[in-house]
Write a protein that holds these residues in place. Structure first.
Motif, PDB file in Angstrom:
ATOM      1  N   ALA A 179       0.818  -1.220   0.000  1.00 46.90           N
ATOM      2  CA  ALA A 179       0.000   0.000   0.000  1.00 46.90           C
ATOM      3  C   ALA A 179       0.847   1.262   0.000  1.00 46.90           C
ATOM      4  CB  ALA A 179      -0.919   0.001   1.221  1.00 46.90           C
ATOM      5  N   GLY A 180       2.184   1.113   0.019  1.00 45.34           N
ATOM      6  CA  GLY A 180       3.042   2.291   0.070  1.00 45.34           C
ATOM      7  C   GLY A 180       3.079   2.874   1.480  1.00 45.34           C
ATOM      8  N   PRO A 181       3.759   4.005   1.644  1.00 46.66           N
ATOM      9  CA  PRO A 181       4.005   4.538   2.988  1.00 46.66           C
ATOM     10  C   PRO A 181       2.800   5.221   3.641  1.00 46.66           C
ATOM     11  CG  PRO A 181       5.037   5.910   1.324  1.00 46.66           C
ATOM     12  CD  PRO A 181       4.475   4.734   0.598  1.00 46.66           C
ATOM     13  N   GLY A 182       1.748   5.477   2.897  1.00 43.11           N
ATOM     14  CA  GLY A 182       0.585   6.063   3.574  1.00 43.11           C
ATOM     15  C   GLY A 182      -0.233   7.000   2.696  1.00 43.11           C
ATOM     16  N   SER A 197     -11.883  -3.435  -6.192  1.00 43.96           N
ATOM     17  CA  SER A 197     -12.753  -4.548  -6.607  1.00 43.96           C
ATOM     18  C   SER A 197     -12.713  -5.710  -5.624  1.00 43.96           C
ATOM     19  CB  SER A 197     -12.340  -5.011  -8.007  1.00 43.96           C
ATOM     20  OG  SER A 197     -10.985  -5.410  -8.001  1.00 43.96           O
ATOM     21  N   ALA A 198     -12.095  -5.502  -4.455  1.00 46.75           N
ATOM     22  CA  ALA A 198     -11.926  -6.629  -3.523  1.00 46.75           C
ATOM     23  C   ALA A 198     -13.214  -6.941  -2.764  1.00 46.75           C
ATOM     24  CB  ALA A 198     -10.814  -6.298  -2.531  1.00 46.75           C
ATOM     25  N   ASP A 199     -13.428  -8.244  -2.480  1.00 51.54           N
ATOM     26  CA  ASP A 199     -14.531  -8.640  -1.598  1.00 51.54           C
ATOM     27  C   ASP A 199     -14.090  -8.563  -0.143  1.00 51.54           C
ATOM     28  OD1 ASP A 199     -16.188  -9.385  -3.752  1.00 51.54           O
ATOM     29  OD2 ASP A 199     -15.181 -11.332  -3.888  1.00 51.54           O
ATOM     30  N   ALA A 200     -12.796  -8.797   0.093  1.00 56.47           N
ATOM     31  CA  ALA A 200     -12.286  -8.792   1.471  1.00 56.47           C
ATOM     32  C   ALA A 200     -10.910  -8.152   1.507  1.00 56.47           C
ATOM     33  CB  ALA A 200     -12.198 -10.222   1.994  1.00 56.47           C
ATOM     34  N   VAL A 201     -10.673  -7.378   2.560  1.00 61.78           N
ATOM     35  CA  VAL A 201      -9.375  -6.721   2.720  1.00 61.78           C
ATOM     36  C   VAL A 201      -8.837  -7.085   4.104  1.00 61.78           C
ATOM     37  CG1 VAL A 201      -8.139  -4.512   2.781  1.00 61.78           C
ATOM     38  CG2 VAL A 201     -10.116  -4.785   1.275  1.00 61.78           C
ATOM     39  N   ILE A 202      -7.663  -7.682   4.128  1.00 69.57           N
ATOM     40  CA  ILE A 202      -7.006  -7.987   5.403  1.00 69.57           C
ATOM     41  C   ILE A 202      -5.807  -7.050   5.482  1.00 69.57           C
ATOM     42  CG2 ILE A 202      -5.921  -9.774   6.807  1.00 69.57           C
ATOM     43  CD1 ILE A 202      -7.268 -11.859   4.991  1.00 69.57           C
ATOM     44  N   HIS A 203      -5.820  -6.152   6.454  1.00 66.33           N
ATOM     45  CA  HIS A 203      -4.803  -5.090   6.403  1.00 66.33           C
ATOM     46  C   HIS A 203      -4.010  -4.978   7.699  1.00 66.33           C
ATOM     47  CE1 HIS A 203      -7.147  -2.279   8.930  1.00 66.33           C
ATOM     48  NE2 HIS A 203      -8.176  -2.931   8.420  1.00 66.33           N
ATOM     49  N   ASP A 204      -2.863  -4.295   7.566  1.00 68.78           N
ATOM     50  CA  ASP A 204      -2.015  -3.986   8.723  1.00 68.78           C
ATOM     51  C   ASP A 204      -2.518  -2.721   9.397  1.00 68.78           C
ATOM     52  OD1 ASP A 204      -0.403  -6.032   8.050  1.00 68.78           O
ATOM     53  OD2 ASP A 204       1.158  -4.812   7.129  1.00 68.78           O
ATOM     54  N   ARG A 221     -13.610  -6.029   6.037  1.00 70.27           N
ATOM     55  CA  ARG A 221     -12.292  -5.488   6.418  1.00 70.27           C
ATOM     56  C   ARG A 221     -11.829  -6.166   7.692  1.00 70.27           C
ATOM     57  NH1 ARG A 221     -14.877  -1.669   3.772  1.00 70.27           N
ATOM     58  NH2 ARG A 221     -13.794  -0.049   2.600  1.00 70.27           N
ATOM     59  N   ILE A 222     -10.627  -6.701   7.647  1.00 72.66           N
ATOM     60  CA  ILE A 222     -10.117  -7.419   8.815  1.00 72.66           C
ATOM     61  C   ILE A 222      -8.723  -6.914   9.143  1.00 72.66           C
ATOM     62  CG2 ILE A 222      -9.489  -9.700   9.730  1.00 72.66           C
ATOM     63  CD1 ILE A 222     -11.400 -10.909   7.645  1.00 72.66           C
ATOM     64  N   ARG A 258      -4.737  -8.761   0.553  1.00 68.94           N
ATOM     65  CA  ARG A 258      -3.967  -8.740   1.789  1.00 68.94           C
ATOM     66  C   ARG A 258      -3.099  -7.484   1.693  1.00 68.94           C
ATOM     67  NH1 ARG A 258      -2.281  -7.967   6.285  1.00 68.94           N
ATOM     68  NH2 ARG A 258      -0.507  -9.076   7.143  1.00 68.94           N
ATOM     69  N   LEU A 259      -3.536  -6.433   2.386  1.00 67.40           N
ATOM     70  CA  LEU A 259      -2.944  -5.112   2.179  1.00 67.40           C
ATOM     71  C   LEU A 259      -1.911  -4.809   3.258  1.00 67.40           C
ATOM     72  CD1 LEU A 259      -3.287  -2.735   0.232  1.00 67.40           C
ATOM     73  CD2 LEU A 259      -4.953  -1.777   1.812  1.00 67.40           C
ATOM     74  N   LYS A 260      -0.681  -4.560   2.791  1.00 70.31           N
ATOM     75  CA  LYS A 260       0.411  -4.344   3.735  1.00 70.31           C
ATOM     76  C   LYS A 260       1.036  -2.991   3.489  1.00 70.31           C
ATOM     77  CE  LYS A 260       2.731  -8.250   4.333  1.00 70.31           C
ATOM     78  NZ  LYS A 260       2.054  -8.875   5.481  1.00 70.31           N
ATOM     79  N   SER A 261       1.527  -2.371   4.546  1.00 68.73           N
ATOM     80  CA  SER A 261       2.138  -1.058   4.350  1.00 68.73           C
ATOM     81  C   SER A 261       3.430  -1.226   3.550  1.00 68.73           C
ATOM     82  CB  SER A 261       2.425  -0.403   5.695  1.00 68.73           C
ATOM     83  OG  SER A 261       3.600  -0.928   6.248  1.00 68.73           O
ATOM     84  N   GLY A 262       3.797  -0.195   2.829  1.00 69.32           N
ATOM     85  CA  GLY A 262       5.045  -0.214   2.056  1.00 69.32           C
ATOM     86  C   GLY A 262       5.025  -1.297   1.004  1.00 69.32           C
ATOM     87  N   ASP A 263       6.072  -2.078   0.974  1.00 65.54           N
ATOM     88  CA  ASP A 263       6.165  -3.207   0.059  1.00 65.54           C
ATOM     89  C   ASP A 263       5.974  -4.494   0.862  1.00 65.54           C
ATOM     90  OD1 ASP A 263       7.306  -4.181  -2.775  1.00 65.54           O
ATOM     91  OD2 ASP A 263       8.069  -5.478  -1.180  1.00 65.54           O
ATOM     92  N   PRO A 264       5.226  -5.450   0.312  1.00 63.21           N
ATOM     93  CA  PRO A 264       4.923  -6.649   1.103  1.00 63.21           C
ATOM     94  C   PRO A 264       6.151  -7.513   1.399  1.00 63.21           C
ATOM     95  CG  PRO A 264       3.850  -6.747  -1.067  1.00 63.21           C
ATOM     96  CD  PRO A 264       4.520  -5.432  -0.980  1.00 63.21           C
TER      97      PRO A 264
END
Ligand code: SAH
Length: 429
Positions: A179-182, A197-204, A221-222, A258-264
């Motif tokens: 997701a990049g730095p913010g 287009s996501a049905d589910a987002v699992i994020h940091d 959203r989880i 699966r959304l992660k900050s910066g680079d996964p």
């Protein structure tokens, strides 16, 4: 001339059309060749034929009538061209075609035409047509030559202007997305398309709300993360819960981001998650993001490498590990003439300063801390290693923040700043 007059920019639409051409000299021959290339069924009436038209006739590519033109030859024609040197004959052909309501073009005589043929440039993905309404063929040709010369630039513009194909997350698949730095503007086009287009987002926890809000309102959203320590047993439980959630949602047929900050793949456990999905037979894709080191370096105008100041950049984890009972890093192994980008280090910044000193980094080595890089609360602090604990603790630096160490971390001459004192500076941005 008439309201009927149209432009026929290319011969794309003559495939299979019955076309009558009167005249087979140089001009007529050019038209005939273009029509044949477009797949037209061509009949030619002329007293004399050019060599190439004779050859075409011999091969059966077209039908010829030798001798005078007469109106009956127009029967069944869908398009007519008059291209003889005899102006009166051309006029007669035009009048007859118009009487029969067949579109007609007369070479070099726009008044006699019901359609015009502009000069055409064909690129791989575009066709440009230029017309001066038949009045200035030379001018149209000059413009065409200009466009020919700028073909490459036109292609670049086309690429820029082309609509991106719609990106859609597929059901049953997991996308491990950076997701990049913010700042939402620093998402990649692909990350944005998948998120939307996501049905589910699992994020940091580090992924800000502005970015999460880009997912559809109805998307699940989880977040399993909690602030603070992420090492040890708690982290393992958390990571297992993430693994299970990804697999369960994908098996339910949801598209999962699966959304992660910066680079996964930079201090993000993206590798472990990919391994787990692969073991479970779940299709996945990794989408890179702008890692904090890069996003924060750009925010503070720190060149990670520099011809005179740094020929390497090292991403290091600054937190301690339980196993080692201290730093996870052997600082003495790191290059002293490059740039260090230390992630997860602000919690023990004084210890890091001591460890760097012990490893032989001179006390005058510049540092920069970027806190909340690329977000509205962004702060940048600068100084030298000898002052690092005082400055960092004095200004209450909090996570997320990244610590740059190296000659590149010093204020650069090109950076626009008002602070000019010799004192270490703490700027708010
Ligand atoms: N995968 C992430 C890193 C996750 S580890 C990436 O590639 O960036 C978390 C650490 O990243 C934080 O402790 C901090 O050092 C750094 N970080 C993440 N976002 C940041 C930001 N906006 N500004 C400063 N540092 C950031």
């Amino acid at each position: 001339m008439s309201a009927l007059r149209r432009y026929l920019p290319a011969f794309h639409d003559v495939l299979g059309a019955r076309v009558l051409v009167v005249g087979a000299g140089a001009v007529g021959t050019r038209k005939i060749e273009t029509l044949l290339a477009g797949g037209a069924r061509v009949t030619v009436v002329a007293k004399e034929f050019s060599r190439s038209v004779e050859d075409r006739a011999a091969r059966g590519d077209l039908t010829v009538h030798r001798g005078e033109f007469h109106s009956g030859q127009m029967e069944g024609a869908e398009l007519v061209f008059a291209a003889t040197p005899d102006r009166a004959l051309n006029r007669r052909v035009s009048a007859e075609a118009r009487r029969r309501r067949i579109p007609v073009n007369v070479a070099d005589s726009p008044e006699e035409c019901t359609f015009l043929l502009p000069a055409v440039i064909r690129g791989d993905e575009f066709t440009v047509a230029i017309s001066t309404g038949g009045r200035h063929p030379g001018a149209a040709k000059a413009v065409r030559e200009f466009i020919e010369e700028h073909r490459a630039k036109i292609s670049v513009r086309l690429e820029r202007g082309r609509r991106r194909k719609r990106i859609a997350a597929e059901p049953g698949k997991v996308y491990i997305v950076g997701a990049g730095p913010g700042d939402p503007d620093l998402l990649t086009v692909r990350a944005l398309g998948l998120l939307r287009s996501a049905d589910a987002v699992i994020h940091d926890y580090l992924v800000p709300r502005e970015i999460l809000s880009l997912a559809p309102a109805k998307a699940v959203r989880i977040s399993f993360a909690r602030r603070g320590r992420t090492a040890g047993h708690g982290a393992i439980l958390k990571q297992n819960a993430i693994h299970e959630a990804m697999v369960r949602l994908a098996r339910e047929g949801k598209s999962v981001v699966r959304l992660k900050s910066g680079d996964p793949l930079v201090f993000g456990r993206g590798g472990e998650e990919a391994e787990h999905l692969s073991r479970e037979g779940i299709p996945f894709e990794i989408v890179p993001g702008i890692t904090a080191a890069m996003g924060c370096a750009a925010a503070a105008a720190i060149p990670l490498t520099h011809r005179e100041r740094s020929s390497s950049v090292t991403f290091v984890a600054g937190h301690e590990t339980e196993e080692k009972g201290g730093s996870a890093v052997d600082w003495s192994l790191l290059p002293k003439d490059g740039t260090l980008a230390i992630y997860m280090g602000v919690g023990r910044v004084a210890a890091i300063a001591g460890e760097l000193g012990g490893a032989g980094f001179p006390p005058e080595t510049p540092f920069a801390i970027v806190e909340n890089g690329s977000r509205v609360q962004q702060r940048i602090l600068r100084g030298t290693l000898s002052d690092l604990p005082r400055i960092a603790l004095g200004s209450g630096v909090r996570s997320p923040a990244i610590l740059f160490v190296g000659r590149t971390a010093a204020l650069l001459p090109y950076e626009n700043t008002e602070e000019t004192s010799d004192e270490p500076v703490a700027q708010s941005v």
